[in-house]
Enzyme design. Structure first.
Site, PDB file in Angstrom:
ATOM      1  N   LYS A 180       0.890  -1.176   0.000  1.00 51.33           N
ATOM      2  CA  LYS A 180       0.000   0.000   0.000  1.00 51.33           C
ATOM      3  C   LYS A 180       0.921   1.218   0.000  1.00 51.33           C
ATOM      4  CE  LYS A 180      -1.977   3.002   2.186  1.00 51.33           C
ATOM      5  NZ  LYS A 180      -1.778   4.450   1.934  1.00 51.33           N
ATOM      6  N   GLU A 183      -0.238   7.944   0.314  1.00 50.33           N
ATOM      7  CA  GLU A 183      -1.095   8.771  -0.541  1.00 50.33           C
ATOM      8  C   GLU A 183      -0.468  10.101  -0.943  1.00 50.33           C
ATOM      9  OE1 GLU A 183      -1.637   7.476   2.472  1.00 50.33           O
ATOM     10  OE2 GLU A 183      -3.344   8.425   3.459  1.00 50.33           O
ATOM     11  N   GLY A 233       5.814   3.407   9.701  1.00 49.95           N
ATOM     12  CA  GLY A 233       5.061   4.657   9.791  1.00 49.95           C
ATOM     13  C   GLY A 233       4.990   5.135  11.217  1.00 49.95           C
ATOM     14  N   THR A 237      -0.619   5.054  13.986  1.00 49.78           N
ATOM     15  CA  THR A 237      -1.078   4.135  12.939  1.00 49.78           C
ATOM     16  C   THR A 237      -0.637   2.710  13.272  1.00 49.78           C
ATOM     17  OG1 THR A 237      -0.851   5.921  11.344  1.00 49.78           O
ATOM     18  CG2 THR A 237      -1.166   3.734  10.446  1.00 49.78           C
ATOM     19  N   GLY A 238       0.600   2.577  13.746  1.00 46.37           N
ATOM     20  CA  GLY A 238       1.094   1.250  14.140  1.00 46.37           C
ATOM     21  C   GLY A 238       0.206   0.639  15.207  1.00 46.37           C
ATOM     22  N   GLU A 255       7.889  -0.841  12.283  1.00 42.84           N
ATOM     23  CA  GLU A 255       9.005   0.111  12.210  1.00 42.84           C
ATOM     24  C   GLU A 255       8.395   1.489  12.385  1.00 42.84           C
ATOM     25  OE1 GLU A 255      12.159  -0.458  12.017  1.00 42.84           O
ATOM     26  OE2 GLU A 255      12.228  -2.578  11.505  1.00 42.84           O
ATOM     27  N   CYS A 289      12.910   8.937  10.088  1.00 39.19           N
ATOM     28  CA  CYS A 289      12.562   8.339  11.390  1.00 39.19           C
ATOM     29  C   CYS A 289      13.756   8.335  12.322  1.00 39.19           C
ATOM     30  CB  CYS A 289      12.046   6.919  11.184  1.00 39.19           C
ATOM     31  SG  CYS A 289      13.180   5.897  10.241  1.00 39.19           S
ATOM     32  N   GLU A 385       7.880  13.267  18.675  1.00 33.67           N
ATOM     33  CA  GLU A 385       8.516  13.300  17.353  1.00 33.67           C
ATOM     34  C   GLU A 385       7.985  14.503  16.566  1.00 33.67           C
ATOM     35  OE1 GLU A 385       7.442  10.184  14.513  1.00 33.67           O
ATOM     36  OE2 GLU A 385       9.545  10.033  13.921  1.00 33.67           O
TER      37      GLU A 385
HETATM   38  P1  NAD Z   1       1.567   7.330   8.888  1.00 38.27           P
HETATM   39  O1  NAD Z   1       1.490   6.377  10.015  1.00 38.27           O
HETATM   40  O2  NAD Z   1       0.643   8.474   8.860  1.00 38.27           O
HETATM   41  O3  NAD Z   1       1.349   6.573   7.496  1.00 38.27           O
HETATM   42  C1  NAD Z   1       2.150   5.491   7.101  1.00 38.27           C
HETATM   43  C2  NAD Z   1       1.376   4.646   6.131  1.00 38.27           C
HETATM   44  O4  NAD Z   1       0.262   4.081   6.809  1.00 38.27           O
HETATM   45  C3  NAD Z   1       0.797   5.426   4.932  1.00 38.27           C
HETATM   46  O5  NAD Z   1       0.868   4.609   3.778  1.00 38.27           O
HETATM   47  C4  NAD Z   1      -0.656   5.608   5.342  1.00 38.27           C
HETATM   48  O6  NAD Z   1      -1.519   5.741   4.247  1.00 38.27           O
HETATM   49  C5  NAD Z   1      -0.929   4.310   6.070  1.00 38.27           C
HETATM   50  N1  NAD Z   1      -2.044   4.334   7.019  1.00 38.27           N
HETATM   51  C6  NAD Z   1      -2.557   5.396   7.690  1.00 38.27           C
HETATM   52  N2  NAD Z   1      -3.578   5.001   8.483  1.00 38.27           N
HETATM   53  C7  NAD Z   1      -3.701   3.658   8.320  1.00 38.27           C
HETATM   54  C8  NAD Z   1      -4.549   2.668   8.883  1.00 38.27           C
HETATM   55  N3  NAD Z   1      -5.483   2.971   9.780  1.00 38.27           N
HETATM   56  N4  NAD Z   1      -4.375   1.376   8.510  1.00 38.27           N
HETATM   57  C9  NAD Z   1      -3.421   1.035   7.615  1.00 38.27           C
HETATM   58  N5  NAD Z   1      -2.590   1.940   7.040  1.00 38.27           N
HETATM   59  C10 NAD Z   1      -2.726   3.229   7.388  1.00 38.27           C
HETATM   60  O7  NAD Z   1       3.081   7.786   8.826  1.00 38.27           O
HETATM   61  P2  NAD Z   1       3.731   8.845   7.818  1.00 38.27           P
HETATM   62  O8  NAD Z   1       3.326  10.202   8.263  1.00 38.27           O
HETATM   63  O9  NAD Z   1       3.477   8.410   6.419  1.00 38.27           O
HETATM   64  O10 NAD Z   1       5.286   8.604   8.087  1.00 38.27           O
HETATM   65  C11 NAD Z   1       5.972   9.232   9.088  1.00 38.27           C
HETATM   66  C12 NAD Z   1       6.165   8.312  10.274  1.00 38.27           C
HETATM   67  O11 NAD Z   1       6.807   7.111   9.863  1.00 38.27           O
HETATM   68  C13 NAD Z   1       7.076   8.899  11.322  1.00 38.27           C
HETATM   69  O12 NAD Z   1       6.558   8.624  12.596  1.00 38.27           O
HETATM   70  C14 NAD Z   1       8.383   8.165  11.092  1.00 38.27           C
HETATM   71  O13 NAD Z   1       9.233   8.135  12.213  1.00 38.27           O
HETATM   72  C15 NAD Z   1       7.908   6.816  10.708  1.00 38.27           C
HETATM   73  N6  NAD Z   1       8.928   6.076   9.951  1.00 38.27           N
HETATM   74  C16 NAD Z   1       9.541   5.009  10.540  1.00 38.27           C
HETATM   75  C17 NAD Z   1      10.544   4.331   9.856  1.00 38.27           C
HETATM   76  C18 NAD Z   1      11.270   3.160  10.472  1.00 38.27           C
HETATM   77  O14 NAD Z   1      11.908   2.420   9.749  1.00 38.27           O
HETATM   78  N7  NAD Z   1      11.198   2.974  11.783  1.00 38.27           N
HETATM   79  C19 NAD Z   1      10.904   4.740   8.562  1.00 38.27           C
HETATM   80  C20 NAD Z   1      10.250   5.832   8.001  1.00 38.27           C
HETATM   81  C21 NAD Z   1       9.251   6.490   8.704  1.00 38.27           C
END
Ligand code: NAD
Length: 483
Positions: A180, A183, A233, A237-238, A255, A289, A385
Site C-alpha cells: 500500500k 497517498e 510509519g 497508525t502502528g 518500524e 525516522c 517526534e
Molecule cells: P503514517 O502512520 O501516517 O502513514 C504510514 C502509512 O500508513 C501510509 O501509507 C498511510 O496511508 C498508512 N495508514 C494510515 N492510516 C492507516 C490505517 N489505519 N491502517 C493502515 N494503514 C494506514 O506515517 P507517515 O506520516 O506516512 O510517516 C511518518 C512516520 O513514519 C514517522 O513517525 C516516522 O518516524 C515513521 N517512519 C519510521 C521508519 C522506520 O523504519 N522505523 C521509517 C520511516 C518512517
C-alpha cells in the site's frame, strides 16, 4: 512519460497490469516545492484490493516464487535490481516532484532500492535450516517457510527505498506481497512495478496499490487473506494496525517513529558533529525516522556547539528539489503546520530558538532549518517526534546524566555518541536504549546492518541478514527412525 502514467493519471500495479482502480476515484498529488499539481493517482478500492489478494494467494499457492529454484529466485531479483537502475532517472524526477526531496536524494532512493534487491537476491539460496541432534533414533531438522501473502504499508518519507527494504527480503523468502503506497507521494513507488514487469517477476506475486491509509490501508491489514503485516510509519497508525492484527492474530513487523539523541562528549571532534548534524537533521528536511532530533552536549563545549549549529542552520542552501539544494520542503501544508506548532510549543516551554523557528516566506512548504537550545529534556518538544528540520540541544554534566536523558523518551530507534575514548564508546553504546548506535558518524551502517526499534519505535528488524528471518517462519520436522 511512462506507460503507467498517461493523461496525468498514475495507475495501480495489479498483478502485472496497470489498472485504474475503483469508480474512477483519484488522489491528487502535489509538488510541495511549488504547490503545483503533479498528477492524479488512481485510487484502489475494495474491488481492486480483492483482486490483488486473490492474485497474491493464487500465485503463492501455485509456488510461483516459493517453489522456484532458490538460485533462480536470486537471479530474478538481480534482474529486478538492474531494471530499477533502468527506471531510476525517470523515477527520481517524479519522486523529486511529488515528495519535495532533492533530485539527488530521489535518485539515491532508486539506487538503494536496487541494492536491496542485490543484497537479498544474493541470500535467496542461503536460507538454511538446522539439523538438531536427538540421538540415533531420530532425524530432526528445521526449514524456513515463507508466510504466504505479506501486506506492506509504506510511509511517504522514503517511499521507494523503504518499499524495497521490505519487498526484497519478502520475495527472497518466497512470499507474495501487496504494497500500500503512501497517498502523499505514491507515483515513484508505483513505477517500481515497471521494473518488476520488465524483469519478468511472475504476475500476482507483487501488487502495488494506491489509496488512503484509513481506507485501503486499514482494509488490507484487517483482511483475513493476509499472512503477515509489515508496517513502517507513525506510532498511532502502528497501534491501530496492531489492534486490528490482534483480531486475526496476524504476525506483524513494526518500524515506527523516533526521537533519537546524539550524545556529544567533551573530547568529541566538533567538525564531525556538525557534518553529522547536517545530514542527521536537515537531510530530507528532517523527515527521517532516525533523524538526530536531540543533541546532548557536554557543558564544557555546549555554547560552542550551539553557536556552530546555529551558523550551520542559517547557512544551508534552500530550494526546490530539482535544484538539488541541501534543504528542501516539507511534504505537505499540514505537516508544515504541525512542525511550526512544535516550534511555538518549544518557545512556550522555555526553549531558546537559536535558528529558524518558523516557515520560510516563499512558495512551497518550507520550514526554516531550526535549532532549539536549552531544551528541557522533559518538555513536550524533547519528548514528541516532530518529523521536520528541528533539533533540540541540551547540556549535560556527567556520563550518567547523558545516558539517562538519551534514554528518557518512550522511543528507542537509534542513538549516537561522539567521543575519542574507546572504553567510553563501548560502555555507553551498550547502555543506550536503541536498536542501533552510531559512533562518530550519524547514519553509519547501511543495507547490511540490522535496523529497528525498542519501545514505541517498534519491534522486529529490517535490513541485513537478520531481517530475512522476519519474512519466514520456522518449521521443525521430527522423524522417528525406530519403526
Ligand atoms: P503514517 O502512520 O501516517 O502513514 C504510514 C502509512 O500508513 C501510509 O501509507 C498511510 O496511508 C498508512 N495508514 C494510515 N492510516 C492507516 C490505517 N489505519 N491502517 C493502515 N494503514 C494506514 O506515517 P507517515 O506520516 O506516512 O510517516 C511518518 C512516520 O513514519 C514517522 O513517525 C516516522 O518516524 C515513521 N517512519 C519510521 C521508519 C522506520 O523504519 N522505523 C521509517 C520511516 C518512517
Amino acid at each position: 512519460m511512462s506507460d503507467f502514467i498517461n493523461d496525468g493519471l498514475a495507475r495501480n500495479y495489479l498483478a502485472g497490469e496497470w489498472v485504474e482502480g475503483d469508480n474512477g476515484d483519484v488522489v491528487a498529488v502535489e509538488d510541495p516545492g511549488n504547490e503545483e499539481h503533479v498528477a492524479d493517482c488512481a485510487k484502489a478500492g475494495e474491488a481492486t484490493l480483492a483482486k490483488a489478494l486473490r492474485a497474491a494467494r493464487t500465485s503463492f499457492e501455485r509456488g510461483d516464487l516459493a517453489d522456484m529454484q532458490p538460485s533462480s529466485r536470486g537471479r530474478l531479483m538481480l534482474r529486478v535490481a538492474a531494471e530499477i537502475r533502468g527506471i531510476a532517472a525517470e523515477g527520481a524526477h517524479l519522486l523529486c516532484r511529488e515528495s519535495g526531496k532533492s533530485l539527488d536524494a530521489a535518485h539515491d532512493e532508486f539506487e538503494e532500492a536496487a541494492q536491496y534487491f542485490e543484497y537479498y537476491g544474493g541470500v535467496a539460496d542461503k536460507i538454511e535450516g538446522k539439523s538438531i541432534p536427538l540421538g540415533p533414533d531420530y532425524a530432526d531438522y528445521t526449514i524456513y517457510e515463507p508466510f504466504g501473502v505479506s501486506a506492506q504499508v509504506v510511509p511517504w518519507n522514503f517511499p521507494v527505498s523503504l518499499a524495497a527494504r521490505s519487498l526484497a527480503p519478502s520475495m527472497a523468502a518466497g512470499n507474495s506481497t501487496i504494497i500500500k503506497s503512501p497517498e502523499l507521494d505514491p507515483i515513484g513507488l508505483a513505477l517500481l512495478g515497471k521494473a518488476l514487469q520488465r524483469a519478468d517477476v511472475p504476475a500476482g506475486t507483487v501488487s502495488i496499490l494506491n489509496g488512503i491509509g484509513a481506507d485501503l490501508g486499514a482494509r488490507l491489514v484487517a483482511s483475513s487473506e493476509i499472512d503477515q503485516i509489515v508496517f513502517t510509519g507513525s506510532v498511532p497508525t502502528g497501534q491501530a494496525i496492531l489492534r486490528s492484527a490482534a483480531e486475526t492474530v496476524t504476525p506483524s513487523l513494526m518500524e515506527l517513529g523516533g526521537k533519537s539523541a546524539a550524545v556529544v562528549f567533551e573530547d568529541a571532534d566538533l567538525d564531525t558533529v556538525m557534518s553529522s548534524l547536517q545530514s542527521g537533521i536537515f537531510y530530507n528536511a528532517g523527515q527521517v525516522c532516525s533523524a538526530m532530533a536531540r543533541v546532548l552536549v557536554h557543558r564544557s563545549i555546549y555554547d560552542e556547539a550551539v553557536e556552530r549549529a546555529t551558523a550551520l542552520a542559517n547557512g544551508i542552501s534552500v530550494g526546490h528539489g530539482l535544484e538539488n539544494p541541501v534543504h528542501t520542503p516539507i511534504i505537505s501544508a499540514a505537516q508544515l503546520a504541525k512542525i511550526e506548532e512544535a516550534a511555538s510549543m518549544a518557545r512556550q516551554d522555555g526553549a531558546r530558538v537559536a535558528a529558524g523557528g518558523s516557515r520560510l516566506d516563499r512558495k512551497g512548504y518550507f520550514m526554516a532549518p531550526t535549532i532549539l537550545a536549552d531544551v528541557d529534556p522533559s518538555s513536550r518538544v524533547a519528548q514528541e517526534e516532530i518529523f521536520g528540520p528541528v533539533t533540540c540541544m541540551t547540556p549535560f554534566d556527567t556520563e550518567a546524566e547523558a545516558i539517562a536523558m538519551a534514554n528518557g523518551t518512550e522511543f528507542g530507534l537509534v542513538a549516537g555518541l561522539y567521543t575519542k575514548d574507546l572504553a567510553r564508546t563501548h560502555r555507553v553504546a551498550r547502555r543506550l536504549r536503541a536498536g542501533q548506535v552510531f559512533v562518530n558518524e550519524w547514519f553509519a551502517g547501511g543495507i547490511a546492518t540490522p535496523f529497528g526499534g525498542v519501545g514505541k519505535s517498534g519491534f522486529g528488524r529490517e535490513k541485513g541478514l537478520e531481517a530475512l528471518y522476519n519474512y519466514v517462519r520456522t518449521k521443525n520436522i521430527a522423524i522417528s527412525l525406530k519403526a
